[in-house]
Design a protein around this motif. Sequence first.
Motif, mmCIF file in Angstrom:
data_model
loop_
_atom_site.group_PDB
_atom_site.id
_atom_site.type_symbol
_atom_site.label_atom_id
_atom_site.label_comp_id
_atom_site.label_asym_id
_atom_site.label_seq_id
_atom_site.Cartn_x
_atom_site.Cartn_y
_atom_site.Cartn_z
ATOM 1 N N VAL A 64 0.953 -1.145 0.099
ATOM 2 C CA VAL A 64 -0.018 -0.124 0.053
ATOM 3 C C VAL A 64 0.682 1.228 0.062
ATOM 4 C CG1 VAL A 64 -1.823 1.424 1.252
ATOM 5 C CG2 VAL A 64 -2.076 -0.947 0.956
ATOM 6 N N GLN A 65 2.024 1.121 0.805
ATOM 7 C CA GLN A 65 2.657 2.391 0.817
ATOM 8 C C GLN A 65 3.428 2.651 -0.523
ATOM 9 O OE1 GLN A 65 5.467 2.045 4.131
ATOM 10 N NE2 GLN A 65 4.097 2.839 5.664
ATOM 11 N N SER A 66 3.761 1.525 -1.279
ATOM 12 C CA SER A 66 4.249 1.509 -2.590
ATOM 13 C C SER A 66 3.381 2.187 -3.820
ATOM 14 C CB SER A 66 5.319 0.426 -3.054
ATOM 15 O OG SER A 66 4.044 -0.660 -3.140
ATOM 16 N N GLY A 67 2.064 2.329 -3.244
ATOM 17 C CA GLY A 67 1.207 2.611 -4.257
ATOM 18 C C GLY A 67 -0.034 1.756 -4.615
ATOM 19 N N ALA A 68 0.133 0.281 -4.145
ATOM 20 C CA ALA A 68 -0.940 -0.598 -4.419
ATOM 21 C C ALA A 68 -2.167 -0.188 -3.940
ATOM 22 C CB ALA A 68 -0.519 -1.846 -4.053
ATOM 23 N N SER A 69 -3.026 -0.226 -4.464
ATOM 24 C CA SER A 69 -4.752 -0.119 -3.965
ATOM 25 C C SER A 69 -4.772 -1.269 -2.901
ATOM 26 C CB SER A 69 -5.824 -0.065 -4.851
ATOM 27 O OG SER A 69 -5.798 -1.262 -5.401
ATOM 28 N N LEU A 70 -5.851 -1.028 -1.846
ATOM 29 C CA LEU A 70 -6.199 -2.030 -1.045
ATOM 30 C C LEU A 70 -6.682 -3.168 -1.581
ATOM 31 C CD1 LEU A 70 -8.236 0.164 1.614
ATOM 32 C CD2 LEU A 70 -5.676 -0.547 1.818
ATOM 33 N N THR A 71 -7.473 -3.020 -2.683
ATOM 34 C CA THR A 71 -7.937 -4.070 -3.516
ATOM 35 C C THR A 71 -6.841 -4.872 -4.184
ATOM 36 O OG1 THR A 71 -9.997 -2.981 -4.020
ATOM 37 C CG2 THR A 71 -9.572 -5.042 -5.135
ATOM 38 N N ARG A 72 -5.817 -4.178 -4.555
ATOM 39 C CA ARG A 72 -4.659 -4.951 -5.675
ATOM 40 C C ARG A 72 -3.786 -5.689 -4.488
ATOM 41 N NH1 ARG A 72 -2.553 -7.030 -9.981
ATOM 42 N NH2 ARG A 72 -0.509 -7.045 -9.966
ATOM 43 N N ALA A 73 -3.708 -5.086 -3.407
ATOM 44 C CA ALA A 73 -2.721 -5.610 -2.332
ATOM 45 C C ALA A 73 -3.270 -7.006 -1.658
ATOM 46 C CB ALA A 73 -2.336 -4.772 -1.078
ATOM 47 N N GLY A 74 -4.673 -6.749 -1.575
ATOM 48 C CA GLY A 74 -5.557 -8.002 -1.203
ATOM 49 C C GLY A 74 -5.563 -8.925 -2.211
ATOM 50 N N LYS A 75 -5.695 -8.830 -3.394
ATOM 51 C CA LYS A 75 -5.430 -9.774 -4.549
ATOM 52 C C LYS A 75 -4.181 -10.512 -4.438
ATOM 53 C CE LYS A 75 -9.013 -8.248 -7.605
ATOM 54 N NZ LYS A 75 -9.319 -7.839 -8.880
ATOM 55 N N ILE A 76 -3.078 -9.528 -4.395
ATOM 56 C CA ILE A 76 -1.745 -10.228 -4.397
ATOM 57 C C ILE A 76 -1.545 -11.391 -3.214
ATOM 58 C CG2 ILE A 76 0.910 -9.875 -3.937
ATOM 59 C CD1 ILE A 76 0.120 -6.996 -5.361
ATOM 60 N N LEU A 77 -2.135 -10.761 -1.906
ATOM 61 C CA LEU A 77 -1.973 -11.736 -0.762
ATOM 62 C C LEU A 77 -3.225 -12.910 -0.457
ATOM 63 C CD1 LEU A 77 -0.779 -8.892 1.723
ATOM 64 C CD2 LEU A 77 0.484 -11.047 0.632
ATOM 65 N N ASN A 78 -4.009 -12.677 -1.610
ATOM 66 C CA ASN A 78 -5.352 -13.666 -1.528
ATOM 67 C C ASN A 78 -6.370 -13.266 -0.230
ATOM 68 O OD1 ASN A 78 -6.733 -15.832 -2.383
ATOM 69 N ND2 ASN A 78 -5.832 -17.348 -1.249
ATOM 70 N N GLY A 80 -8.971 -10.062 1.238
ATOM 71 C CA GLY A 80 -9.972 -8.997 0.650
ATOM 72 C C GLY A 80 -9.314 -7.510 1.083
ATOM 73 N N HIS A 81 -9.779 -6.695 0.740
ATOM 74 C CA HIS A 81 -9.496 -5.243 0.761
ATOM 75 C C HIS A 81 -9.394 -4.807 2.196
ATOM 76 C CE1 HIS A 81 -13.589 -4.247 0.623
ATOM 77 N NE2 HIS A 81 -13.052 -3.179 1.308
ATOM 78 N N ASP A 82 -10.472 -5.313 2.943
ATOM 79 C CA ASP A 82 -10.631 -5.252 4.224
ATOM 80 C C ASP A 82 -9.607 -5.382 5.130
ATOM 81 O OD1 ASP A 82 -11.765 -7.601 3.657
ATOM 82 O OD2 ASP A 82 -13.145 -7.603 5.336
ATOM 83 N N THR A 83 -8.933 -6.638 4.852
ATOM 84 C CA THR A 83 -7.797 -7.222 5.631
ATOM 85 C C THR A 83 -6.587 -6.427 5.366
ATOM 86 O OG1 THR A 83 -8.757 -9.534 5.560
ATOM 87 C CG2 THR A 83 -6.486 -9.326 6.106
ATOM 88 N N VAL A 84 -6.482 -5.979 4.359
ATOM 89 C CA VAL A 84 -5.422 -5.207 3.946
ATOM 90 C C VAL A 84 -5.462 -3.977 4.887
ATOM 91 C CG1 VAL A 84 -3.929 -3.846 2.350
ATOM 92 C CG2 VAL A 84 -4.844 -6.159 1.770
ATOM 93 N N LEU A 85 -6.622 -3.129 5.069
ATOM 94 C CA LEU A 85 -7.009 -2.195 5.513
ATOM 95 C C LEU A 85 -6.678 -2.155 6.873
ATOM 96 C CD1 LEU A 85 -8.033 0.908 5.580
ATOM 97 C CD2 LEU A 85 -10.542 -0.055 5.617
ATOM 98 N N TYR A 86 -7.221 -3.303 7.486
ATOM 99 C CA TYR A 86 -7.078 -3.527 8.825
ATOM 100 C C TYR A 86 -5.332 -3.389 8.986
ATOM 101 C CZ TYR A 86 -6.287 -6.314 13.231
ATOM 102 O OH TYR A 86 -5.931 -6.937 14.192
ATOM 103 N N HIS A 87 -4.612 -4.180 8.460
ATOM 104 C CA HIS A 87 -3.270 -4.180 8.687
ATOM 105 C C HIS A 87 -2.502 -2.824 8.574
ATOM 106 C CE1 HIS A 87 -2.728 -8.603 8.958
ATOM 107 N NE2 HIS A 87 -3.045 -8.677 7.788
ATOM 108 N N LYS A 88 -3.102 -1.890 7.518
ATOM 109 C CA LYS A 88 -2.610 -0.753 7.327
ATOM 110 C C LYS A 88 -3.047 0.098 8.544
ATOM 111 C CE LYS A 88 -3.356 3.410 4.350
ATOM 112 N NZ LYS A 88 -4.509 4.168 4.705
#
Length: 161
Positions: A64-78, A80-88
Amino acid sequence: MKDMLQIIKDLYKKESDQIEFNAIEISILDIVCEHTGYEVKDLQSKSRQSELVLARSITAVLLVQSGASLTRAGKILNRGHDTVLYHKNKHSNHIKYWKPYKDLFKKCKDEYFTRFTSDKINYVKEKIDICLQEKDVFEHLDWLKAKLGQVADTLAMLIHM
């Protein structure tokens, strides 16, 4: 019959869910895996082992800090975007209160900064060498200024990560 149908669905899902990683994403995944001993498939797994969650969390934040969207980061890590948002959202608390997280994040961020910076600088140096060889420096001056500006902007962004 259900078993065969499920197998077909699983095969289709695996083929359609595969995504292409860009250079920045590959670099982040490579660095985190290098420092943790995990593989990308481990980061994408459903495991909730604490060391793996730590690595996954750091990967999500770096993406996310490098510019990936929450959705994109979620897809990369298999995930959801909500999980990435939680980590952020938990990142600042983890940096303050979770020493293993803080140490690993710093190592990964520093490594990313070093790799990214040296890659960009080498790329610009190669282009400058080509321009000098062709003796067309003045024709390429605007391009060089723009690239050096991008490198400076990137360095400033990475310093403030």
